[in-house]
Motif scaffolding. Structure first.
Motif, short mmCIF file in Angstrom:
data_model
loop_
_atom_site.label_atom_id
_atom_site.label_comp_id
_atom_site.label_asym_id
_atom_site.label_seq_id
_atom_site.Cartn_x
_atom_site.Cartn_y
_atom_site.Cartn_z
N TYR A 1 -13.19 27.93 -7.30
CA TYR A 1 -12.23 26.50 -8.58
C TYR A 1 -11.66 27.34 -9.51
CZ TYR A 1 -13.87 22.08 -6.98
OH TYR A 1 -13.43 20.63 -6.20
N PHE A 2 -12.51 28.65 -10.60
CA PHE A 2 -12.02 28.40 -11.54
C PHE A 2 -11.94 30.04 -10.98
CE2 PHE A 2 -15.55 25.95 -12.56
CZ PHE A 2 -14.99 25.07 -13.49
N PHE A 3 -11.73 30.66 -10.22
CA PHE A 3 -11.71 32.26 -9.78
C PHE A 3 -9.94 32.30 -8.65
CE2 PHE A 3 -15.09 33.31 -12.53
CZ PHE A 3 -15.18 33.95 -12.43
N LYS A 4 -10.57 31.22 -8.04
CA LYS A 4 -8.83 31.32 -6.65
C LYS A 4 -9.45 32.14 -5.47
CE LYS A 4 -7.19 27.59 -8.85
NZ LYS A 4 -8.37 25.95 -8.42
N LEU A 5 -10.53 32.19 -5.61
CA LEU A 5 -10.89 32.94 -4.50
C LEU A 5 -10.62 32.49 -3.26
CD1 LEU A 5 -11.23 36.22 -4.59
CD2 LEU A 5 -14.24 35.06 -3.77
N ASP A 6 -9.79 32.77 -2.53
CA ASP A 6 -9.98 32.44 -0.98
C ASP A 6 -10.72 32.61 0.10
OD1 ASP A 6 -9.60 35.26 1.12
OD2 ASP A 6 -8.78 35.43 -0.94
N TYR A 7 -10.98 31.64 0.86
CA TYR A 7 -12.03 31.55 1.68
C TYR A 7 -13.22 32.66 2.39
CZ TYR A 7 -15.00 29.92 5.72
OH TYR A 7 -16.08 29.48 6.48
N PRO A 8 -11.79 33.26 3.20
CA PRO A 8 -12.57 35.13 4.02
C PRO A 8 -13.02 35.55 2.89
CG PRO A 8 -10.21 34.26 4.64
CD PRO A 8 -10.32 33.14 3.13
N HIS A 9 -12.35 35.83 1.95
CA HIS A 9 -12.63 36.91 1.06
C HIS A 9 -14.58 36.76 0.02
CE1 HIS A 9 -9.18 38.76 0.84
NE2 HIS A 9 -9.75 39.79 1.19
N ASN A 10 -14.28 35.18 -0.02
CA ASN A 10 -15.56 34.38 -0.62
C ASN A 10 -16.37 34.81 0.02
OD1 ASN A 10 -17.01 33.17 -2.28
ND2 ASN A 10 -15.95 31.30 -2.35
N ILE A 11 -16.89 34.41 1.06
CA ILE A 11 -17.77 34.05 1.78
C ILE A 11 -18.55 35.92 2.36
CG2 ILE A 11 -17.14 31.85 3.23
CD1 ILE A 11 -16.62 33.12 5.38
N GLY A 12 -17.61 36.02 2.63
CA GLY A 12 -17.59 37.65 2.84
C GLY A 12 -18.51 38.91 1.63
N MET A 13 -17.48 38.20 0.07
CA MET A 13 -18.73 38.29 -0.68
C MET A 13 -20.27 37.73 -1.03
SD MET A 13 -19.63 36.79 -3.82
CE MET A 13 -18.13 35.17 -4.20
N LEU A 14 -20.68 36.44 -1.31
CA LEU A 14 -21.26 35.88 -0.81
C LEU A 14 -22.04 36.67 -0.21
CD1 LEU A 14 -19.83 32.33 -1.01
CD2 LEU A 14 -21.54 33.58 -3.18
N CYS A 15 -22.45 36.99 1.68
CA CYS A 15 -23.11 37.70 2.25
C CYS A 15 -23.25 38.74 1.81
CB CYS A 15 -22.29 37.75 3.80
SG CYS A 15 -21.87 36.04 4.70
N GLY A 16 -22.43 39.76 1.18
CA GLY A 16 -22.68 41.08 0.88
C GLY A 16 -23.76 40.87 -0.26
N SER A 17 -23.22 39.94 -1.46
CA SER A 17 -24.22 39.76 -2.17
C SER A 17 -25.59 39.24 -2.31
CB SER A 17 -23.80 38.90 -3.37
OG SER A 17 -24.21 37.49 -2.85
N MET A 18 -26.41 38.62 -0.56
CA MET A 18 -27.08 37.89 -0.32
C MET A 18 -27.81 39.57 0.65
SD MET A 18 -28.28 35.60 -1.64
CE MET A 18 -29.45 34.45 -1.09
#
Length: 556
Positions: A494-511
């Motif tokens: 919503y706020f950083f306008k990060l696209d879906y592919p990079h977003n889910i990759g970031m979340l998987c990496g952070s977890m």
């Protein structure tokens, strides 16, 4: 039939291979089944291992531990090798933002862990066990157990309960991130309003420009390029109706037309430089580049000659010697601008424009024999794993900690894999593997890891889960998994306008969740999730290991 029973009951190497293979095959088959339109894929191997252990399957712990650890090493190293060529360029473009978002996932999880500890009667050591399982990060568990026993050598029971809490929370850690991905996919995948500006701006673009700026009339291309910090390639020049391949000495005249390859973000700056952009779409898939003009052709040439590996593009002097132009380079799925300082790597795909014979001769120099790439260089793979393990066991002493922090078998290999993929060619080390070979190594590694993890944690899994405290543990671990992922995932979109592919990759990496990453890769076409995963994984894994020890030292 005694020989068959003995083969499955005697805890030796043969029995271990038989059971690991059988559990893997069953889990992979069940992983194809869909429930509510969702299939867990390779993740189901983990749950099959839990069931096998629950029904009494026992494997020699040393053999099982080796299979599990080596599988994880194979997975993370192959992942690092895959994303290495584009890792540092992606970090420059958006890596700081990705890491800040990933660190916020880590911080939110740690805050919830402490908050739930104070709101419930659950001990801090057990909460850290739930935390390590909820983020699927066994190095955190190991570091926390060592710190706990160092603070209180008699806390053996608490250490065992910490491991059991991790085993109970681990399945929710796996499934929880996948559930979050499903929600984010339904909400944001394909939503143009929430697609990342960075993804569009860094996409390769071909445009035609009309030279109408008097300031550059009569100037050579080398002089014009000095007027702007932007980097682009002029692949063709139309002058008086004739097409030519420009060189640095080519003079630009009024009303010339230029075909320029650049990143999309630079189009406006290039238009300002040359004066006008033509309303022609040169990026359509159905364009036949061989018929754009009569005497020139466009071909894709693959670098397969080993002596070219690591050589700077400018030192080959291909444009001056053969009159061709290299408009773009595709490396591991990432489009790069052809720069004289760019070092070529095996597997690079160069788009070359020029006369047919000239392009053919350049192909001979670069190799262009795709079959040569079918055989991976296993020596580089084992050298990388060796170096990764050495880096993983290096003790890192930090102020205030009574014991060193280590990257471990998960952190060391992925760091070296990234470095090998990015810098190996500079030392003329062939690190290229085909996409299918890399995928084979990754899938084999993750399956071995999941089988070992499932069998190792399944013996007391169900009896713990169905106790009152077990159900509470599951609820708390669900919060530790879902709240940080969904909260930061929505903020990023919503706020950083990060696209879906990079977003889910970031979340998987952070977890630290390679299983969820494997699922995430099935929901997109490109490698963006893997690149984001590798961008944030090292820092997040390091922070979790450190903070788990700090929390025990400060709050226990």
């Amino acid at each position: 039939m005694d020989w068959l029973l003995e083969a499955f009951q005697k805890p030796d190497m043969i029995q271990a291979v038989l059971i690991i293979s059988m559990v893997s095959a069953i889990g992979l088959y069940l992983g194809r089944l869909q429930l509510f339109g969702i299939s867990l894929g390779v993740t189901f191997v983990f749950f099959t291992g839990i069931l096998a252990s629950h029904f009494g399957v026992v494997i020699n712990p040393d053999i099982l531990g080796f299979a599990q650890s080596f599988g994880l090493i194979l997975f993370v190293y192959s992942l690092g090798l895959q994303v290495g060529p584009g890792f540092f360029s992606s970090f420059k473009k958006g890596g700081i933002e990705l890491n800040l978002l990933a660190v916020s996932v880590v911080g939110t999880g740690l805050f919830l862990t402490l908050l739930l500890h104070y709101l419930t009667d659950i001990s801090l050591s057990t909460m850290l066990g739930l935390f390590s399982g909820a983020v699927t990060n066994t190095p955190v568990l190991g570091a926390a157990q060592q710190t706990l026993l160092q603070i209180d050598p008699g806390a053996v029971a608490e250490s065992t309960e910490m491991a059991l809490a991790c085993a109970v929370a681990y399945p929710m850690g796996v499934v929880g991130v996948i559930i979050a991905i499903v929600f984010l996919r339904k909400r944001f995948a394909g939503d143009e309003a929430c697609q990342g500006k960075e993804s569009a701006d860094t996409k390769m673009n071909v445009s035609e420009f009309h030279v109408s700026n008097p300031a550059i009339f009569g100037k050579r291309i080398v002089e014009v390029m000095k007027l702007t910090p932007r980097h682009f390639v002029i692949s063709r020049v139309w002058h008086d109706g004739k097409v030519s391949i420009p060189t640095s000495a080519t003079k630009l005249e009024k009303d010339d037309h230029l075909l320029i390859t650049s990143v999309k973000a630079d189009v406006e700056a290039i238009k300002t430089l040359f004066g006008e952009e033509e309303n022609v779409d040169w990026n359509k898939e159905d364009i036949d580049w061989n018929s754009v003009d009569g005497q020139l052709v466009s071909r894709c040439i693959v670098v397969t000659r080993e002596r070219i590996n690591g050589v700077k593009l400018g030192t080959l002097r291909l444009r001056n010697l053969y009159g061709i132009n290299i408009t773009r380079i595709n490396r591991a799925g990432i489009e790069l601008i052809a720069s004289p300082t760019l070092r070529l790597q095996l597997g690079d795909r160069l788009t070359i424009v020029g006369e047919a014979n000239a392009v053919k001769n350049v192909g001979k120099i670069l190799g262009d024999e795709v079959k040569r790439l079918d055989t991976p260089n296993l020596m580089a793979v084992f050298i990388g794993i060796f170096l990764g393990m050495l880096v993983g066991i290096i003790p890192i002493w930090l102020p205030g900690l009574s014991m060193p922090v280590k990257l471990g078998i998960a952190g060391g290999p992925i760091v070296i894999g990234i470095c090998m993929g990015a810098f190996g060619p500079r030392f003329h080390l062939t690190t290229y593997t085909t996409q299918s070979a890399n995928l084979m190594l990754r899938q084999l590694g993750i399956v071995m890891y999941l089988v070992g993890l499932g069998i190792q944690s399944g013996a007391h899994f169900f009896e713990t889960v169905f106790r009152p405290e077990g159900l509470v543990w599951i609820g708390l671990s669900s919060m530790l998994t879902l709240v940080p992922v969904l909260l930061v995932g929505f903020i990023a979109s919503y706020f950083f306008k990060l696209d879906y592919p990079h977003n889910i990759g970031m979340l998987c990496g952070s977890m630290a969740n390679p299983i969820a990453l494997n699922y995430a890769n099935t929901t997109v076409e490109g490698d963006e999730p893997s690149v984001s995963y590798a961008t944030v994984y090292p820092l997040c894994m390091f922070l979790r290991v450190i903070t788990a020890q700090l929390i025990l030292m400060l709050f226990l």
